[in-house]
Each structure stands twice: as C-alpha cells, then as structure tokens.
Design an enzyme around this catalytic site. Sequence first.
Site, mmCIF file in Angstrom:
data_model
loop_
_atom_site.group_PDB
_atom_site.id
_atom_site.type_symbol
_atom_site.label_atom_id
_atom_site.label_comp_id
_atom_site.label_asym_id
_atom_site.label_seq_id
_atom_site.Cartn_x
_atom_site.Cartn_y
_atom_site.Cartn_z
ATOM 1 N N GLU A 133 21.496 -7.334 -6.276
ATOM 2 C CA GLU A 133 21.901 -6.051 -6.850
ATOM 3 C C GLU A 133 22.212 -5.039 -5.742
ATOM 4 O O GLU A 133 21.456 -4.908 -4.771
ATOM 5 C CB GLU A 133 20.760 -5.537 -7.726
ATOM 6 C CG GLU A 133 20.950 -4.188 -8.353
ATOM 7 C CD GLU A 133 19.742 -3.774 -9.190
ATOM 8 O OE1 GLU A 133 19.861 -2.813 -9.942
ATOM 9 O OE2 GLU A 133 18.670 -4.441 -9.092
ATOM 10 N N LYS A 174 25.482 -2.704 -15.349
ATOM 11 C CA LYS A 174 24.081 -2.815 -15.771
ATOM 12 C C LYS A 174 23.857 -1.983 -17.029
ATOM 13 O O LYS A 174 24.224 -0.804 -17.092
ATOM 14 C CB LYS A 174 23.175 -2.344 -14.636
ATOM 15 C CG LYS A 174 21.692 -2.570 -14.847
ATOM 16 C CD LYS A 174 20.925 -2.189 -13.583
ATOM 17 C CE LYS A 174 19.450 -2.460 -13.678
ATOM 18 N NZ LYS A 174 18.734 -2.139 -12.412
ATOM 19 N N TYR A 229 11.224 4.333 -14.659
ATOM 20 C CA TYR A 229 9.767 4.375 -14.637
ATOM 21 C C TYR A 229 9.303 3.943 -13.249
ATOM 22 O O TYR A 229 10.057 3.342 -12.488
ATOM 23 C CB TYR A 229 9.175 3.430 -15.702
ATOM 24 C CG TYR A 229 9.640 2.000 -15.548
ATOM 25 C CD1 TYR A 229 8.981 1.103 -14.705
ATOM 26 C CD2 TYR A 229 10.763 1.540 -16.233
ATOM 27 C CE1 TYR A 229 9.411 -0.200 -14.554
ATOM 28 C CE2 TYR A 229 11.211 0.237 -16.089
ATOM 29 C CZ TYR A 229 10.532 -0.636 -15.252
ATOM 30 O OH TYR A 229 10.970 -1.921 -15.093
ATOM 31 N N CYS A 246 19.352 -7.402 -12.891
ATOM 32 C CA CYS A 246 17.937 -7.043 -12.783
ATOM 33 C C CYS A 246 17.289 -6.761 -14.138
ATOM 34 O O CYS A 246 16.995 -7.672 -14.895
ATOM 35 C CB CYS A 246 17.778 -5.870 -11.819
ATOM 36 S SG CYS A 246 16.088 -5.719 -11.150
ATOM 37 N N SER A 252 14.277 -6.486 -7.044
ATOM 38 C CA SER A 252 13.001 -6.336 -7.739
ATOM 39 C C SER A 252 11.899 -6.054 -6.728
ATOM 40 O O SER A 252 11.496 -6.946 -5.979
ATOM 41 C CB SER A 252 12.680 -7.616 -8.522
ATOM 42 O OG SER A 252 11.453 -7.514 -9.201
ATOM 43 N N GLY A 293 -13.077 -0.007 13.877
ATOM 44 C CA GLY A 293 -13.298 -0.229 12.453
ATOM 45 C C GLY A 293 -12.309 -1.214 11.874
ATOM 46 O O GLY A 293 -11.327 -1.612 12.518
ATOM 47 N N ASP A 325 -10.134 -0.940 9.326
ATOM 48 C CA ASP A 325 -8.791 -0.468 8.963
ATOM 49 C C ASP A 325 -7.851 -0.469 10.166
ATOM 50 O O ASP A 325 -6.745 -1.014 10.103
ATOM 51 C CB ASP A 325 -8.864 0.931 8.353
ATOM 52 C CG ASP A 325 -9.636 0.960 7.050
ATOM 53 O OD1 ASP A 325 -9.496 0.013 6.259
ATOM 54 O OD2 ASP A 325 -10.377 1.927 6.827
ATOM 55 N N ASN A 341 -13.999 17.454 11.347
ATOM 56 C CA ASN A 341 -12.545 17.380 11.230
ATOM 57 C C ASN A 341 -11.833 17.786 12.514
ATOM 58 O O ASN A 341 -10.717 17.320 12.791
ATOM 59 C CB ASN A 341 -12.063 18.251 10.070
ATOM 60 C CG ASN A 341 -12.466 17.684 8.719
ATOM 61 O OD1 ASN A 341 -12.791 16.505 8.601
ATOM 62 N ND2 ASN A 341 -12.464 18.526 7.699
ATOM 63 N N THR A 387 -3.711 4.686 9.723
ATOM 64 C CA THR A 387 -4.630 3.592 9.374
ATOM 65 C C THR A 387 -5.410 3.845 8.086
ATOM 66 O O THR A 387 -6.376 3.135 7.800
ATOM 67 C CB THR A 387 -5.616 3.327 10.526
ATOM 68 O OG1 THR A 387 -6.412 4.496 10.742
ATOM 69 C CG2 THR A 387 -4.873 2.966 11.807
ATOM 70 N N GLU A 429 -9.416 5.466 0.550
ATOM 71 C CA GLU A 429 -9.558 6.764 1.213
ATOM 72 C C GLU A 429 -8.486 7.744 0.725
ATOM 73 O O GLU A 429 -8.773 8.922 0.471
ATOM 74 C CB GLU A 429 -9.445 6.588 2.725
ATOM 75 C CG GLU A 429 -10.562 5.778 3.342
ATOM 76 C CD GLU A 429 -10.294 5.426 4.797
ATOM 77 O OE1 GLU A 429 -11.233 4.990 5.470
ATOM 78 O OE2 GLU A 429 -9.141 5.580 5.245
#
Length: 564
Positions: free
Chosen positions: A44, A110, A116, A146, A173, A313, A315, A392, A416, A421
């Site tokens: 497509e 099409k 959606y 499709c 897709s 870690g 992640d 922070n 990461t 999270e």
Amino acid sequence: MGKLRLAMAQIDSVVGDLAGNTACIVSHVQKARSLGADVIAFPELAICGYPPEDLLHKPRFVEENLQALDAVIKASQGITVIVGYVDSREGLRNAAAIIHNGSLIDSYHKIFLPNYGVFDENRYFLPGNRCPVYTICGFQLGVNICEDIWFTSGPSTAQANKGAELIINISASPYHFGKRNQREKMLSDRALENRVYIAYTNMVGGQDELVFDGASDVFDYNGNLLIRGKQFQEDMVVLDLDIPVLPRQADTNVPDSIFVSSAGFETLKPPIENIAFTPLETDAEVYQALLLGTRDYINKNGFKKVVIGLSGGIDSSLVATIAADALGPENVVGVIMPSRYSSEGSISDSLHLAGNLGIKTLQIPIDPLFQSFLNTLSDVFAGTEANTTEENIQARIRGNLLMALSNKFHWLVLNTSNKSETAIGYSTLYGDMAGGFAIIKDVPKVLVYRLVHNRNKLAGFDLIPNNVLAKPPSAELKPNQLDTDSLPPYEVLDPILEAYVEQDKSIDQIVVLGFAADIVKRVVKMVDRSEYKRRQAPPGIKITPKAFGRDRRLPITNRYNHAN
C-alpha cells in the site's frame, strides 16, 4: 486448472523518498520478470511511503508521486504490476494501480478508510466505490487495499461474487505483538468463506513510531497457508498458484470486469523454490521489531551514531544492546554518569555490559555539578527539606550532559524509559526523559526482563550481566532508593496498566481481576496526572496494541476523575 506465477515484494519504502522508492520498485519488477512472474504486487502506498500524513496536503508531493508512477508504468513491459500510490483525480484516493505492459489499465480505490488508533485516513482520502475484477493471464483477480479485506462482507466478497479466483490485497499493516496471528486467522477465514486464493503483500520497515513486519502470505481457497514471507526483512515471495476452476454462483451482471491480459509472457519459466518461513516466538518477534524500528529511524533520519546513558540498570542495558545489534557496536557510545548515590555495581555492571557489547564508554561524574547546583540554590532553598527536587536535579544534569554530547558530536540520544515508567510519570522532565528516540517507550517493565532473558539465551551467555537482572530496580537518586518505595511491584503494576491503558477498563473492572482497590486507584491517578509529561516525551517504537501518543490521546487539561 492453470498456473499463475505471482511475485509479492514486501519492500521498505521511505516516506517522501519518491525517487528511491521508485528505483526499488523498478528493480523488483525487473527481478520478478526475470523469474517469469506474471504478476508482481507491492505494498500500500509503496510509491510515496506510508503513512505520508500531511505531506498529502502539498500538491507538489502528490504530483511527484504521479510522476513516479509513470516511471513504474514505463518499466512494466512483459509483466503486470500492482502498486500503491496516491490518485488525485476527483479528490485524493488511496489507490492501487493495475499496470500491464507499459500501460495503466485501472486504479482501484481503497473503500474502507481506517480512522482509529494510529490511523486517520479520513483526514486525507475519499473512499472508493468500485470492486472491479481483472482478467490477468486467463484468471479472474480482485485487487483491494489493507483494511478492505478485514470486513466479512467487504470488497473481497463482492469480487468473489463477480467470479474472482484470487484476491490480491496490498497492505501497510503496522505491527504490534499478536497482530500476525490475528491477521493470518482473518486471511484464512476470508479465503475459506469466499472460496478464493488470497495473496497478502505487506510493507516492511520502520516509520517514526510504527514498524511494519512484512510476513506477506498466500492462502488457498480452503484457508490453508501456502507460503509466508520473512518477518521484519525485505523479501520477494514468488510462487506458482495452481488455481482450479471452482463451481460458484457468479454474478452475471458484472459492470466492473476489466480485461488486462490473456496469457503470461513466459511459456518456459525458470524453477523457483518456495520457503514458508516459520514465525518467531513473541519475545523474539518484539525484539526484531525494536531492532528494525531503531535501525530505520536512525538511518532514515541521517544519523550515524547514538549515545546512551548507562546506569547499570536493566532498561539502559536493553537499549544499549538493541542499539548495538541494530547499528553495530562501533556506532554506540555509552555514558556512565555516577553520583554520590550510585552503587559500585552501577559502574561495574555498565562497564561489563559495554565490554560484552564492544561499545565505547565515557565516564563523566556528576557530583561536582550536583554540588554546584546545591550551592547555587542554597539561599533560595534555605529552611526546606530535601525532596524530589534534589533527586530530579541529578537526572537533569545527566540529561544535559547527554544533550551536550549529542550537540557536539551529532550523536542521537536514545532515551531509556519503558512503558511502565511512561504510564505513571516515574521519570523526570528534561532529565531521564531527554532524548531523540525512545526505543522501549512502549515496552512494559516485565516484558523488558523477558526480552533480556531471551537475548541472553540467544547469545548463549550473560551478554547482559546477571547482576543487572538480579538487582532490584532503582533510580539511585537518594540513599538506598528502590522503585518499590514509590510504586507497586512491576508484576502488579503492569497488569493494572494493561487493563486501564490498553483495554480501557474501569477501576471496578480492574479490581474484579484481583487487584487491591487502593492500589488500582493510586495507579489510575498516576496515569491520569502524567499526560502532560507524555506529551513532552520523545517518539518511540509501538509494539503493543495501544501505545501512548499515536493510539491513546487524552487532553492534558482534563477534570474528569476516573478514580472516584
């Protein structure tokens, strides 16, 4: 019964690269012709790439897409080509060109435009209203696009009722885990209920947050799989279809029956070998999707190297491993930025991982900078207790350093953060949320562990050190900090997030699943109040049915209280 040699080219089109996409299409046409194919199908919108989004509002883009189609038409001598493009006659249409022997025979438009999740085709296209059947090499073929094939009484049924023996569906897709099984079940059902062969040509490649998995396939009229293309790789599937003439109640009034060709050009065709590739297990499939999405995002956007903050870690270890696999270790730089709260293992595990991967590392301690911040703010903060503000600051120092390296050396920062999270806002704006691309943004924490185990199993040793897997998750921004100080265990958190975010279940419905009401309410509140953070996060690869950003869009200013 007769034979039709069909080629399906699942290619990695780049949105907007009209010249490059056209050259790729023409090359595959030439290859298919050399193999004696009667018909070749492309995905497509293969000419312009999918999804082109608001490029479709630019008349020049649409016109150049038509010029590219002309080049494909000229290259179609001796073969029938079915390729996706944007048709601009009487409004924009998502179209499939049916080309034969140097001529554009017809264009299918099409009919069902998805609107959606990640799709918003109604924003750009007008729907089609025709379901033609084409006579190609003596066979009756239907062509659709499709979404059209997902409907039980859709274009495929209409075309089968008009005598179609083979339905060719060209598709783009987007991948999420479980999608291939769902898609193949649907295609099998559609073939069986209409007693037709179905050939499904899917796009492959990464486009921003989307990944297309390929895995093009063909089903016979009994719903049996005949062949499957490779997953997450460009591939050209070629096979001979022995199409029997089946008794059917054909519609005798067929206004859209279009003759293309009576016979194939090749009487003696070279032999071909058909291989039905075995699909990957879910965790291996997700890993390959992340690899492809990472590689294409980096390469298509012109970056050469990436930089990652290594914390020791799980992640950051997974992100570094994916990057090294996708781009080569020589193109990955890991930055270790210890503070006064960093454990010894955060440094040693990062170095161990980097050694296993063969990536370069830099060490930049942040404590002098952190102390400078504290000194600068001491008068303003006088009389207050230390809290997340000071935590922070450390995260933001690290984000600043990574962005400085990116700016200086043109390295893309890979974020990461994982989906767990991201969902609850357990991250710092302009700190660990900094980055240009978030590889595991849509990967829940429990799945992160599974992917690491799977990658280590594939490697045959602890490529990602066992210490990384064994240690409790921690941001290491204050003494003895653990994620569970602020969050439920991830084994509890992730199912709640899946139910609330992906399945839109209410609090009461989630509690019925066996979770404590107070925990569910707390998690829901965290999700709801973190929308403003998610809007400022970098894009990342979609691998679940409902990803933040493309799939799930909620207002930031929002007084609706789900937790009442």
